[in-house]
Every structure is written in C-alpha cells, then in structure tokens.
Scaffold this active site. Structure first.
Site, PDB file in Angstrom:
ATOM      1  N   SER A 180       0.772  -1.118   0.079  1.00 19.81           N
ATOM      2  CA  SER A 180       0.066   0.031   0.162  1.00 19.81           C
ATOM      3  C   SER A 180       0.906   1.314   0.120  1.00 19.81           C
ATOM      4  CB  SER A 180      -0.910   0.011   1.313  1.00 19.81           C
ATOM      5  OG  SER A 180      -1.766   1.207   1.288  1.00 19.81           O
ATOM      6  N   SER A 199      -4.642   5.949  -1.205  1.00 13.33           N
ATOM      7  CA  SER A 199      -4.762   4.634  -1.150  1.00 13.33           C
ATOM      8  C   SER A 199      -6.263   4.084  -1.925  1.00 13.33           C
ATOM      9  CB  SER A 199      -4.684   4.142   0.140  1.00 13.33           C
ATOM     10  OG  SER A 199      -4.999   2.737   0.341  1.00 13.33           O
ATOM     11  N   SER A 200      -6.098   3.160  -2.946  1.00  7.01           N
ATOM     12  CA  SER A 200      -7.292   2.665  -3.300  1.00  7.01           C
ATOM     13  C   SER A 200      -8.171   1.667  -2.177  1.00  7.01           C
ATOM     14  CB  SER A 200      -6.975   1.777  -4.614  1.00  7.01           C
ATOM     15  OG  SER A 200      -6.556   2.697  -5.349  1.00  7.01           O
TER      16      SER A 200
END
Length: 1080
Positions: free
Chosen positions: A190, A256-257
């Site tokens: 991440s 962040s997705s």
C-alpha cells in the site's frame, strides 16, 4: 552506524549464498569488495581484510571486513556476498548482474533510485520504485511515441519502463498470440504507486490504440489524435471519479485505493480500442462511518467540504454554491482532519470529469446531495434512556412533539432535518426507523408485526448502516453509469488492467484488512504458480536441462484461510448461528483451526482477542471485535423501504431494484463468501489470459521523496519473489512455442531464396543435410503425380511427423541464428518433447527476420498489385479510346445522314418552288395570249367580288387552232389535242394561284353554275365527250387516268361514291374542281 555480527538463520540458504559458503579461501581474496549483512542497511559495502578459520569441527570461516566508516567487523560465511563487477547504476536488467544475489539487486535498485531511474527489468517483470515526486518527461507524449514506434523484433535497447510492458501486451494482442487476451497485474505494498502506474498504463494503451492514431506519416503523437480522442477521454475521465469516491488517505498512503479495480480495455481485430469495462471488488464502506488513527474518509467528502477554497463563486454552478452555503459553519464527525494532508484534487476537477463522461448537471447535483446527506446523517447522535431504549440527543422523554418543536434545535436536530430534506424523507419516519426495530411473525394469512425499541448501540449501528448503504449504492451506480458510457457491445480481444489494494498491516486490523491481504495472497499464489512453479515444471516435463530453483510457496497460508476447515469457515459459521457473538470464544475456535505455522496466538496480551496470520509479506494481527457484525452485512428492511418511498426521484431510483431478503433454503451470503466468489472469478479470468507483471516497491514507510530504506525494500523484494524471478528468467527461456505453431509462424523462412543465395543454410551440419536427404528420398520413392499422403511418405523414409517438424524448426533456427546454433548444442538444450524454447535474443532475431521477409513479400505483392492496376488502367484507357472512336464514327454518320436528309428536303423545296414559278409564268402566258371561242371575259362589278368570269357559248364549237394553247377543262378537238403533251401541261398549269374563280356560267341554253365549287357538274351536252381519258356520264365529267408527264398532281380519294349527297366540306376533290368560271 549500527553494525553487528548476524546470527545464523534457520532457513535454507539460496543459491547465491551457497556459492560463498562452499567457496574455498582462494575464491575470495583480501582487498576485494564484498557485501556484509547489516541490520540498518540490509547489505553494506565493505573491503575484505582477512579470512580465518575457526577451530570448530564444521570448518567454518570468519571474514574480517572494514566498512566505509572504517570499522572492522568479523562476519560469518552466510553473512558475506560477492560484489558486482558491473556498474550498478547503468544496469537496466537485473539478470545482467554478476554475481546475482539479494545484495547486488538491492544496491542496483538503490543506485538507480538516486538517479531517478525508478524502473528496472527483472526478467519479464518490471520493478517500479515509487519516487513520491514527479519526474520530468517520464510520462510525456514523446516518451509514449518512443516506445510505441519500436518495431517488433528490433534489437534497439530502451530504458525499462511500464510502457514497455504495455507495448508488449498490445503487440501480442495484435499478433493474436493468446486467444483470450492479455492482462497486466500491478501489485505491491500500500503506497507503492500501483494506482499511478495503472493510470499511466491505461493512458498509454488508450493513446496508442486510438483508431485515429497513425505514426507512419512521421507525425507527432499529439497530432494524430482525432475522433478517437473521445474514447480515450472517456476512459481516462473515469479515473478521477473513481479516485474521488474510492480512494482515501491512510497512514501508509495519501491516495490509497479502498476497492479493487479490474479494467478491461476492449479492442477490435485491428488492434484499436473500442471501449472499456470496469469491475470493482469490495469497497471499504466502513470507512464512511469509522476511521482509524491517522486515517481519513474518502476524497469526495474533503473535496465537498473544501470546495470554497479552490474555485471562485463566479466559476462554480449555482447548486454548488448552495451546498457550500449549507455546509458552512458545521463540523462533521466523519471528516477528521489530518495535518499536512488536504484534498488531492479540487471538486471542480471531479465535476469536470463527470461532465466529460456524460453526467448531467442535474445528476451531479443529485450525487452530491446524497454525499451531503451522509455528512449530516452521521452527525445525528443518540442518548440512552435505559439499557434497551434510546432517543435522539435533543429530545426529552417528558416533552411532546409540539413542545420539542418550539425549542431551539440542537446540532443533532438540525442535522436530522437537513438530512431528511436532502434525502426527501420525513423526519418522523427517519426517527422511527433509527430508534425502533420491526419484528414480523406468523405466516402470510396471519402475520403480526412487533415494534421493539433499540438500545443506543443498536441505534448507532442502524445509523451507520444507513450511511454505508447510501454510499455503497451510490458508488455502484457510478460504476454502472461509467460502464454504460465507455462499454462496447462488440469486442474481439481485451487487455485487462488489475489495480487492487496492496498488502496492509495497521495497528488495528479487522475484516477489511483480512479480505485485502487474502486477495494479495491469491495474487501472489497466482504469480508463484504461473511464473515460478509452472515454468519450472514445464522445463522438467519437456526434458529441458534445468536445475530446480527453490521459492517460497504461500499455499499453506491459503489453506489456513480458505480451507474446508479454515478461518473463513469459522467466521461464516458464527454468522449462520445467528446468535450474539463472543469474541474470545470465537478466537479460540479460530486458533484451533490448524496447528501449523501460518496461524498462531498473539505474542502480546491484549484486551481485544485476536489471532495472527503469517502472510508472505509479514505477520498480521487481526482483531475479532466487530468482525462478525461486519461479516453479516445485515441491512434492515425498514431502511430500504424508507429510501424506496423517498420523494427524491434519484434516490428512489437507486433503491428501486434493491432487495435484502435472501433466497429461501440457502445460507445467508456473508461478506467473505461474496468476496471469495468474486475473487475466484477474477483469478479464472487471469488464468485464461497471457499475464504481465509490474511489481511496485515502496522505498520508505513515511512516503518521503528521495529516501530509500534498504531493510524495508529488501523485505518487499523477498516477499514478492523478485530474486527467484530474476534467477529463473536468467537461466530460463522467455519464449516457448509448440513445434507446429513455430513452423506455422516462421516456416516461411525456409523458402526464402536469399538464405539459399547467401549460402547461410548450406552448412547446417547435422541439421540441414538430413532434411535435404529426406526430401530427396521422398521425391525418389514417390512418382511425380502420386496421391499418397505426405505422412505416409515420411513413414516410408523412416521419419515421423514430429521428427520432420523438429528438423524443419532446426533448419529455420540454423538459417536465422547461423550454424553455430547447432554446433553449440542449441537443438539438444532448447528442443523439448512438444515445444521449442527460445531466449529473448533468439526470439527477437526470429521476429526481425520474419518482419524483413514479410516486408519483402509485401513489397512484391504491392508491385504485382500496382502492375495489375497499371495494366487494368491501360486496358480501360484502350477500351475508352475504342469506344470513343466508335461513338465518334456513329455520331459523324448520324450527322451526315441528317445533313443529307436536310439537303434533300431543301432541294425538294427549291424544286417545288421553281415548279410553282414555272406554273405561274405559264398561267400568265395563257391568260395573256389565249381566249376560248364563244366565250368572253366579263369583268364583274366590285359588288360581285371584282373577279372575272368566263361565259361559254355551247353553240360555238369551233375548234381551237393547234398553235394556240387551250385552257384546261375546255372542249378541244381530238385531232388537234396531244394527250401526252398538251393535256398534262394544261392540267399541271391549274393551281390555286391561277386566279380562276369557283363559279362557271354557261351561256345560252347551257348550264349556269354559280356558287362555290362542287364535284357535280350536270352537263347535257357532249362538249367534253371527245377528250382523251375523260368520261362523261350522268352529267359528271371525271378523269380516270393520271396524265403521264413531268408534272406533279395531287388528288384525294375517288368522288364517285355518293358524290351527290355528300356535304360540300367533306367532298373529295376531283378534276372538275379545276374548271374556272372567271379569269382575272
């Protein structure tokens, strides 16, 4: 600098370390640079001072090295590695490192990172180190053009780039090397840069595959985008929208997705992009109502709250200003602030992307109204009346509704009213749903409904459930709308782009982190099985000389998670029991699943029970508090009914087809079950495609630009299997083709005349000569017109079909790569049982030779086609000339015929006019020189018409002398009249222009005929009886024979039939009409 002597680890040393362990003293010399293990830097450069042997029976050696800081350390054999003898900063491929070990790989990435070279090739995989800053010219259109204009098989070297992976996938798609399509997997930690890498990959593919992009005319890429720009723009505009509604700030990543995304670019058979399709996986909707320490909500909430600081009021729509005014002066519980972090993009950017994608202003306003309603909804709070009853914070149990309405509204009441106004529902209905629960019992005929008040915890859970339900449905609707705008119904091939959340490990990890890490475990297993495991097993099955390379397999961790009796099974069973969950008992059941290493108890005591899973990227502790509630994903029916009855048309449409009731006879589907099913479908798609990998590396945990933590990076390299990948790619073969496919693709090189003319294929040694002998045997053993199949002919010569195909493949390779390929054992080492294995350089050489030959064939076809076109043009021109000549002759003949007809007509007219002139002259002569005996010309008075009439005296029968012309119709002696000359001349001289009147008066006792001309002349005398060819009967004189002579006389039909009764206007004219009664 913290240096220490590392302790021997209980693991099997890799190949690079075993070289040092088994090396004798002469392999390492004093003064040589080496790498020694360091806790702070992973591997540090040092200079070897001395090598000593210890007194133990194992015969281990100690290495005395001096670091760059001047400190001397004593290291063991397993803590020492050789330094690379090639410049690390200029090494673009890790497979070129010598020796290849984790220290050289780490320092190569480190040196390149210092020079802003963030991309490095690791075999067929691209390793990308996130720089946390913008690098000038790295993703410009010139860079895109530089990678997309490279011809296949070109040996020209270019710097590693993610564009190289995209171009390879697009090239294979055009070559149709895999029927199911291509796929690019972007994986990593991440914050490693997966989202940015996926964005640039998407941009490259959409620009290069634009149907209006043509770089063959030496034009820039920016000049070649035409109508296809709309397709590219729509696909790229989906990124800002998905980032705003699906990305958030986390302690490890500022963008962040929080959902998985798989984009399928749809292509035509020509290789041009036609559309796209987006599939999403497991949106972290709990982030809407709960954010951990250092976490933030989704970007769209911050963009909406901070809209006033980005764009002036004059440039924003009116409804945006109204929402901004509505939000001013409020602080929201679900929008926590974080120092140093602001909204990544302004609201104006998101609205522009919505407009470009086709979202109208009305729909944009409806979407942001739902977001605003969620903000106010989460500000609604509750107060506990007792253990099982709660109320809104602004209400009192002793106050009636009217009394409460007169009071000043608190923040909770104002938030409730604003939320109800935006959602189009009543405030009382919302209060009833949040504070009470309906329980139905009985069957269809006798159904009872009980209303039960809720505790403060249950009321807050319902409020959070309503907020999460609104946001998740809104996100799904946006994804569906994007697919409707960019999806194409007709597609032939596809390139998939997977951008899924990276491995996460926070202080508190719950169900979301468990699902995210499970997805990363599945992708790692796919990578391990597909690239590391299957590839080596294929070498062994094809009997290719190969030494097996050990790698870390995470199948044991997956068995613990998704096995028949695994963690997922225990958590789902807790949901199926439908009882109040006890986290401690649930933790004991989870720990009893498997006594193997991947699952274990936490080392430190905590009041919150949990368990630890040993993932491939590290150990993660999961908290069991609220994990069962999150796994249920229970949505009360009352909430759905309330939203379906909303006055807001957009909101009622969102929940029009939304159902919460499970199918009868089936277990309730949990979050883990739904996620596992969707992930299995994704992996099935990946297994059917030709996969390309991009491994993203996060250089440091603080996301600072220009800084690299060697220990942290080394941990990611080991977890991702980069070292094993480089080793396998270095010793393995990048391309492998079945013999028939190889011969079908490159068999045309055998028939190339240039190879034969150059003589490069004549000295094939053990390969080309047997093939020639084989062909000669086939020709000699078979008649010229034999119908025997070729397979039977090969059997007669003692060669099987597969052996014949192998020899033909060997001929192709020997002609392209030269005779040294056979002499160096290439046939023995690279020819498997059913496939042929090729190195990357050999594959590129074959592609280059094939492209050159195809280009020559294409030019030959073009010359033949142009020759045919020229021949056809000449034939057409010749046919045009023939047709033109024939048409010209036809038109000339037609013109001459018309001219001849016109000349004849003119000639006849002139002759007629001349004849009339002669007649007029003859009549004048007759009038002036001749008068009939017994008649006299009488001039009538003007009252009688001014005409002269001839009066005949029948008693005078004196013949006219032969020299005197006789008027027509008068009695002439027979002996003095020549019927062939005189009579026709008299008849010819009579015409309408003679001036003879129609009336004739016969003097004496003869007839007296006056009035208009008639066909009946009653004559009792036989005055005209002696005329030739004249018949007198019943007083009618007729001429029965046309005179013979040069004159033209026009008469009509016979006058004999009923001549005495026919009207004078319908009478047919005769000879008697020419008799004149007067002369001028």
């Amino acid at each position: 600098m913290d240096q220490c002597t590392p302790v021997r680890r209980k693991r099997k040393p890799d190949n690079s370390e075993s070289e040092i362990v088994n090396a004798d003293k002469s392999s390492v010399q004093c003064g040589q640079q080496i790498y020694i293990r360091s806790k702070q830097h992973g591997w540090e450069t040092a200079v070897l001072k001395d090598v000593t042997s210890d007194n133990s029976s194992h015969g281990n050696k100690d290495f005395v090295a001096e670091t760059t800081s001047g400190e001397e350390l004593v290291c063991r054999q397993e803590d020492v590695l050789h330094c690379s003898n090639v410049p690390l900063c200029s090494t673009e491929r890790l497979s070129d490192l010598a020796p290849l070990n984790e220290a050289t790989v780490l320092h190569c990435l480190w040196e390149r990172f210092k020079l802003n070279c963030i991309y490095t090739k690791a075999g067929s995989t691209v390793v990308a180190v996130n720089p946390f800053k913008d690098i000038s010219g790295l993703y410009s259109l010139d860079t895109v053009e530089a990678y997309c204009t490279r011809q296949p098989g070109n040996q020209e070297s270019r710097a590693p780039h993610i564009y190289e992976i995209a171009e390879e996938a697009h090239g294979r798609l055009q070559r149709d090397s895999h029927p199911q399509g291509q796929c690019i997997i972007v994986s990593g930690e991440s914050g490693a840069g997966k989202t940015v890498s996926a964005k640039h990959l998407l941009r490259y593919l959409t620009v290069v595959a634009n149907p209006h992009t043509d770089l063959s005319q030496d034009r820039k890429l920016s000049e070649c985008t035409g109508k296809g720009k709309a397709i590219e723009r729509r696909i790229l505009d989906s990124n800002p929208i998905l980032e705003a509604f699906g990305n958030a700030v986390t302690p490890r990543n500022n963008n962040s997705s929080r959902f998985g995304k798989f984009i399928q670019l749809q292509f035509q058979r020509s290789g041009h992009v036609k559309g796209a399709k987006i599939e999403t996986y497991l949106l972290e909707k709990t982030r809407v109502v709960h954010q951990g320490a250092g976490d933030c909500n989704f970007h769209i909430f911050y963009q909406l709250c901070g809209a006033s600081s980005s764009v002036p009021d004059t440039e924003q729509p009116g409804w945006v200003c109204q929402l901004r005014t509505l939000l001013q002066g409020h602080s929201f519980n679900i929008v926590p602030g974080k120092e140093g972090v602001t909204e990544r993009k302004s609201l104006q950017t998101t609205l522009e992307a919505m407009s470009d994608i086709g979202l109208s202003d009305h729909l944009q306003q409806a979407v942001l109204q739902v977001i605003t309603a969620i903000l106010f909804l989460c500000n609604v709070d509750f107060t506990a009346e007792d253990e099982d009853y709660s109320r809104l914070s602004s209400q009192s149990a002793q106050m009636s509704f009217l009394e409460r309405s007169c009071l000043e509204l608190s923040a909770t009441c104002e938030a409730r009213l604003q939320c109800c106004h935006l959602l189009g529902i009543s405030a009382d209905s919302l209060e009833q749903v949040l504070l009470h629960r309906s329980i139905e019992s009985g069957g269809n005929k006798r159904r009872s409904v009980f209303v039960k008040p809720l505790s403060i915890a249950d009321a807050r859970t319902r409020r959070d459930c309503l907020a999460m339900l609104l946001y998740s449905r809104l996100f799904d609707w946006l994804v569906d709308f994007l697919n409707q705008q960019i999806k194409s119904e007709e597609q032939s091939r596809m390139i998939g782009l997977l951008d899924i959340y990276g491995f996460e490990m926070f202080d508190v990890n719950s169900l979301e982190q468990l699902c995210i890490n499970y997805a990363n475990e599945k992708l790692q297993q796919h990578y391990v099985c597909h690239f590391l495991g299957d590839l080596q097993r294929e070498y062994e099955a094809e009997h290719i000389p190969w030494r097996h390379i050990d790698y870390h397999d995470n199948q044991l961790c997956l068995d613990v998670l998704e096995g028949r009796v695994g963690v997922f099974g225990v958590l789902n069973e807790e949901v199926y029991l439908n009882r109040k969950s006890n986290p401690r008992s649930l933790g004991e059941r989870v720990l009893d699943v498997n006594n193997s290493a991947p699952i274990k108890r936490p080392k430190t005591f905590s009041t919150h029970p949990g368990f630890v899973i040993q993932h491939y990227a590290g150990d993660v502790r999961y908290d069991l508090e609220q994990i069962t509630t999150k796994n249920k994903d229970n949505i009360p029916v009352e909430l759905v009914r309330l939203l379906q009855q909303s006055d807001n048309a957009f909101l009622s449409h969102l929940f029009e087809e939304f159902h919460t009731v499970e199918m009868s006879g089936r277990k309730r589907k949990t979050v883990l079950t739904k996620f596992k099913v969707s992930l299995d479908g994704l992996l099935a798609t990946l297994k059917s495609c030709d996969v390309h990998y991009v491994r993203c590396i996060k250089p440091n945990q603080r996301s600072q630009p220009g800084q690299l933590d060697p220990t942290f990076v080394l941990q990611q390299l080991k977890a991702n299997g980069i070292l094993e990948t480089v080793e396998i790619c270095r010793k393995g073969y990048s391309a492998r083709l079945p013999y028939l496919d190889f011969l079908q693709r490159y068999g045309l090189l055998i028939r190339d005349e240039e190879w034969r003319a150059d003589g490069s294929g004549d000295n094939g040694g053990e390969v080309s000569d047997p093939v020639e002998i084989l062909l000669q045997k086939q020709r000699s053993a078979t008649p010229r017109q034999s119908t025997t199949p070729q397979r039977v002919l090969r059997r007669r010569t003692g060669l099987s079909s597969l052996d014949h195909t192998r020899k033909c493949c060997a001929v192709v390779l020997s002609r392209v790569l030269g005779p040294q390929f056979v002499q160096n054992g290439g046939v023995r080492d690279q020819f498997g049982k059913n496939k042929i294995f090729l190195l990357q350089q050999q594959f590129e050489a074959l592609e280059a030779a094939r492209n050159v030959l195809r280009a020559r064939y294409a030019m030959t076809l073009q010359r033949a086609w142009r020759r045919y076109l020229e021949w056809r043009q000449r034939r057409r021109m010749q046919a045009v000339r023939v047709i033109w000549a024939a048409w010209k002759m036809y038109t000339e003949r037609r013109c001459r015929a018309r001219q001849h007809m016109a000349a004849c007509c003119i000639q006849r007219g002139v002759q007629c006019w001349l004849a009339k002139c002669r007649l007029r002259d003859a009549l004048k002569a007759i009038h002036t020189r001749t008068i009939l005996p017994g008649s006299s010309w009488v001039q009538q008075s003007p009252s009688q018409g001014g005409k002269r009439k001839l009066q005949l005296n029948p008693s005078d029968r004196h013949p006219v002398s032969s020299g005197t012309p006789c008027p027509q119709g008068l009695a002439v002696s027979k002996e003095n009249l020549n019927p062939r000359t005189d009579l026709p001349s008299v008849w010819e001289s009579l015409s309408e222009d003679s001036g003879i009147d129609d009336g004739v008066q016969v003097g004496g006792s003869g007839y007296n005929m006056t009035g208009p001309p008639t066909k009946r002349l009653k004559l009792t005398c036989s005055t005209y009886g002696n005329l030739h060819d004249v018949h007198v009967g019943d007083g009618v004189i007729t001429r029965r024979k046309i005179p013979v002579g040069g004159m033209r006389f026009h008469t009509r039909a016979s006058v004999l039939k009923n001549a005495h009764v026919v009207h004078k206007r319908e009478l047919e004219r005769g000879i008697t009409d020419c008799l004149m009664d007067e002369l001028d």
